[in-house]
Design a protein around this motif. Structure first.
Motif, PDB file in Angstrom:
ATOM      1  N   THR A 184      55.984  48.602  10.306  1.00 14.45           N
ATOM      2  CA  THR A 184      56.707  49.840  10.564  1.00 14.45           C
ATOM      3  C   THR A 184      58.136  49.714  10.059  1.00 14.45           C
ATOM      4  O   THR A 184      58.576  48.640   9.670  1.00 14.45           O
ATOM      5  N   GLY A 185      58.866  50.822  10.070  1.00 11.44           N
ATOM      6  CA  GLY A 185      60.212  50.819   9.532  1.00 11.44           C
ATOM      7  C   GLY A 185      60.196  51.300   8.094  1.00 11.44           C
ATOM      8  O   GLY A 185      59.137  51.614   7.545  1.00 11.44           O
ATOM      9  N   PRO A 186      61.370  51.396   7.443  1.00 14.11           N
ATOM     10  CA  PRO A 186      62.692  51.042   7.993  1.00 14.11           C
ATOM     11  C   PRO A 186      63.175  52.078   9.003  1.00 14.11           C
ATOM     12  O   PRO A 186      62.647  53.183   9.090  1.00 14.11           O
ATOM     13  N   PHE A 187      64.183  51.674   9.786  1.00 16.28           N
ATOM     14  CA  PHE A 187      64.750  52.527  10.810  1.00 16.28           C
ATOM     15  C   PHE A 187      66.185  52.893  10.439  1.00 16.28           C
ATOM     16  O   PHE A 187      66.774  52.266   9.558  1.00 16.28           O
ATOM     17  N   ASP A 188      66.736  53.875  11.149  1.00 15.13           N
ATOM     18  CA  ASP A 188      68.120  54.266  10.875  1.00 15.13           C
ATOM     19  C   ASP A 188      69.091  53.535  11.793  1.00 15.13           C
ATOM     20  O   ASP A 188      70.179  54.022  12.090  1.00 15.13           O
ATOM     21  N   PHE A 189      68.687  52.365  12.245  1.00 12.41           N
ATOM     22  CA  PHE A 189      69.534  51.482  13.038  1.00 12.41           C
ATOM     23  C   PHE A 189      69.099  50.045  12.733  1.00 12.41           C
ATOM     24  O   PHE A 189      67.960  49.820  12.300  1.00 12.41           O
ATOM     25  N   PRO A 190      69.966  49.062  12.941  1.00 14.13           N
ATOM     26  CA  PRO A 190      69.591  47.681  12.643  1.00 14.13           C
ATOM     27  C   PRO A 190      68.523  47.176  13.601  1.00 14.13           C
ATOM     28  O   PRO A 190      68.649  47.316  14.817  1.00 14.13           O
ATOM     29  N   ALA A 191      67.467  46.575  13.066  1.00 14.78           N
ATOM     30  CA  ALA A 191      66.404  45.988  13.873  1.00 14.78           C
ATOM     31  C   ALA A 191      65.680  44.946  13.038  1.00 14.78           C
ATOM     32  O   ALA A 191      65.399  45.172  11.859  1.00 14.78           O
ATOM     33  N   GLU A 192      65.397  43.812  13.653  1.00 15.05           N
ATOM     34  CA  GLU A 192      64.758  42.706  12.950  1.00 15.05           C
ATOM     35  C   GLU A 192      63.355  42.471  13.496  1.00 15.05           C
ATOM     36  O   GLU A 192      63.171  42.294  14.709  1.00 15.05           O
ATOM     37  N   ALA A 193      62.368  42.465  12.598  1.00 20.55           N
ATOM     38  CA  ALA A 193      60.986  42.223  13.005  1.00 20.55           C
ATOM     39  C   ALA A 193      60.775  40.743  13.306  1.00 20.55           C
ATOM     40  O   ALA A 193      61.418  39.868  12.708  1.00 20.55           O
ATOM     41  N   ARG A 194      59.889  40.473  14.234  1.00 25.31           N
ATOM     42  CA  ARG A 194      59.423  39.121  14.518  1.00 25.31           C
ATOM     43  C   ARG A 194      57.917  39.099  14.308  1.00 25.31           C
ATOM     44  O   ARG A 194      57.246  40.116  14.444  1.00 25.31           O
ATOM     45  N   ASP A 195      57.377  37.935  13.991  1.00 21.34           N
ATOM     46  CA  ASP A 195      55.970  37.871  13.595  1.00 21.34           C
ATOM     47  C   ASP A 195      55.004  37.698  14.758  1.00 21.34           C
ATOM     48  O   ASP A 195      53.794  37.619  14.558  1.00 21.34           O
ATOM     49  N   SER A 196      55.512  37.663  15.992  1.00 24.07           N
ATOM     50  CA  SER A 196      54.626  37.508  17.132  1.00 24.07           C
ATOM     51  C   SER A 196      55.300  37.988  18.406  1.00 24.07           C
ATOM     52  O   SER A 196      56.541  38.056  18.489  1.00 24.07           O
ATOM     53  N   ILE A 197      54.494  38.317  19.391  1.00 22.38           N
ATOM     54  CA  ILE A 197      55.023  38.649  20.715  1.00 22.38           C
ATOM     55  C   ILE A 197      55.751  37.449  21.290  1.00 22.38           C
ATOM     56  O   ILE A 197      56.815  37.577  21.913  1.00 22.38           O
ATOM     57  N   GLU A 198      55.193  36.268  21.053  1.00 19.41           N
ATOM     58  CA  GLU A 198      55.799  35.051  21.587  1.00 19.41           C
ATOM     59  C   GLU A 198      57.226  34.866  21.098  1.00 19.41           C
ATOM     60  O   GLU A 198      58.114  34.476  21.864  1.00 19.41           O
ATOM     61  N   ALA A 199      57.461  35.177  19.824  1.00 21.31           N
ATOM     62  CA  ALA A 199      58.808  35.021  19.272  1.00 21.31           C
ATOM     63  C   ALA A 199      59.797  35.950  19.967  1.00 21.31           C
ATOM     64  O   ALA A 199      60.928  35.559  20.275  1.00 21.31           O
ATOM     65  N   VAL A 200      59.359  37.172  20.238  1.00 22.95           N
ATOM     66  CA  VAL A 200      60.232  38.130  20.933  1.00 22.95           C
ATOM     67  C   VAL A 200      60.499  37.662  22.356  1.00 22.95           C
ATOM     68  O   VAL A 200      61.637  37.706  22.846  1.00 22.95           O
ATOM     69  N   MET A 201      59.459  37.210  23.044  1.00 25.63           N
ATOM     70  CA  MET A 201      59.612  36.783  24.441  1.00 25.63           C
ATOM     71  C   MET A 201      60.593  35.620  24.554  1.00 25.63           C
ATOM     72  O   MET A 201      61.385  35.550  25.500  1.00 25.63           O
ATOM     73  N   ARG A 202      60.563  34.708  23.606  1.00 24.43           N
ATOM     74  CA  ARG A 202      61.454  33.541  23.649  1.00 24.43           C
ATOM     75  C   ARG A 202      62.911  33.931  23.408  1.00 24.43           C
ATOM     76  O   ARG A 202      63.818  33.379  24.026  1.00 24.43           O
ATOM     77  N   GLU A 203      63.132  34.870  22.500  1.00 31.09           N
ATOM     78  CA  GLU A 203      64.474  35.132  22.000  1.00 31.09           C
ATOM     79  C   GLU A 203      65.244  36.188  22.788  1.00 31.09           C
ATOM     80  O   GLU A 203      66.470  36.144  22.897  1.00 31.09           O
ATOM     81  N   ALA A 204      64.531  37.164  23.350  1.00 26.23           N
ATOM     82  CA  ALA A 204      65.190  38.339  23.918  1.00 26.23           C
ATOM     83  C   ALA A 204      65.845  38.054  25.267  1.00 26.23           C
ATOM     84  O   ALA A 204      65.350  37.277  26.074  1.00 26.23           O
TER      85      ALA A 204
END
Length: 321
Positions: A184-204
């Motif tokens: 999905t994307g691009p968006f009209d605001f900055p956003a960075e994709a991650r390749d897994s749910i796990e990556a988001v859970m660790r970082e956010a």
């Protein structure tokens, strides 16, 4: 020409009910009490179509109950259709529609409100005040967590996920990362994709859930994934309660393995586990994500649009199956 008979399973905004009266022969639920399974089966047998809501469970047993089904369409009042067994509905020749788009802003607003409520301990501190236990201002009392410059992780970057991310980034200066099953994307605001749910859970620092409910996503936010979150992180859910392993979330909150949560949805609504109610570090709302006069009216009108299109033999604005 006989007008189609529609059964409406819950009370709707007045303007929506008036429009239904003008076009259909309608049976309204004036008491606004959820239909029993038996009443849903009977409605399917006598109506030409149902305008139903997320409180109505159309599982395989109901859709395949004895007796010929007369209904030909389920116009669902809501984006999510996890209350309907879509395969069983399709097998019975039932058309299913939903109401996407019109509730995006209202739900994103509630997601943002829950982010603020959870991080600033609003539920906990309001309870302290209401109980008479607030004694004075304290420079170090009831400190929350600021979100400026923190990382918001979006799971499910659809309409509502994007609207929440945009609010968080533009209004509060949060960094946005996300996982979405499809590109999905691009968006009209900055956003960075991650390749897994796990990556988001660790970082956010805050994880906000915006993925569909139903069998495919049930328990997606599992004990293992919750276990990846920072001890200082917060979980917010305005999607569907069944996407989260609720007992695992309760354990993480109780044991302080995450900082807090904000929940608008629950696994077995309207039942909310007492263990959640008793926790001070969670804000609980009774599924009000789309609860504005404007939004609920727009949802109802879109459901009527779908009914009218079906009985007129034209394309439905938001057909699911």
């Amino acid at each position: 020409m006989t007008r189609p008979r529609i059964i409406v399973t819950r009370k709707l905004p007045d303007a929506v009910e008036e429009r239904l009266r003008q076009r259909f022969t309608v049976a309204f639920n004036t008491a606004d009490t959820p239909f029993s399974s038996e009443r849903l089966v009977r409605a399917l047998q006598v109506a030409d179509g149902l305008l139903c809501t997320v409180t109505d469970l159309f599982d395989e047993q109901i859709l395949q109950a004895e007796g010929k089904l007369n209904a030909k369409i389920l116009a669902n009042f809501g984006v999510g259709v996890n209350n309907i067994d879509l395969d069983a509905a399709e097998a019975q020749g039932l058309v299913v529609s939903n109401t996407p788009g019109v509730l995006t802003d209202a739900t994103a607003d509630i997601a943002m409100a829950l982010i603020l409520a959870a991080t600033r301990r609003m539920s906990e501190t309001e309870a302290m005040l209401r109980s008479g236990n607030w004694t004075s201002f304290s420079p170090t009392g009831m400190l929350g967590t600021g979100i400026q410059g923190k990382t918001l992780g979006i799971i499910g970057m659809g309409r509502i996920g994007q609207a929440t991310a945009q609010r968080a980034q533009a209004g509060f200066g949060m960094k946005v990362i996300y996982f979405n099953r499809s590109k999905t994307g691009p968006f009209d605001f900055p956003a960075e994709a991650r390749d897994s749910i796990e990556a988001v859970m660790r970082e956010a620092d805050v994880v906000s859930l915006h993925l569909p409910g139903g069998a495919a996503n049930r328990g997606t936010i599992s004990a293992e994934r919750i276990g990846l979150m920072k001890k200082t992180a917060f979980l917010v859910n305005t999607a569907r309660g069944d996407v989260v392993d609720e007992p695992a979330l309760i354990s993480a909150l109780k044991e302080g393995r995450i900082a807090g949560a904000g929940l608008d949805v629950f696994a077995a609504e309207p039942t909310v586990p007492q263990a959640l109610i008793d926790l001070p570090n969670v804000t609980l709302l009774p599924h009000i994500g789309s609860a504005t006069v404007e939004t609920r009216t727009a949802m109802g009108m879109l459901a009527v649009d779908n009914l009218e299109a079906f009985f007129d033999g034209t394309d439905l604005p938001s057909r699911v199956v």
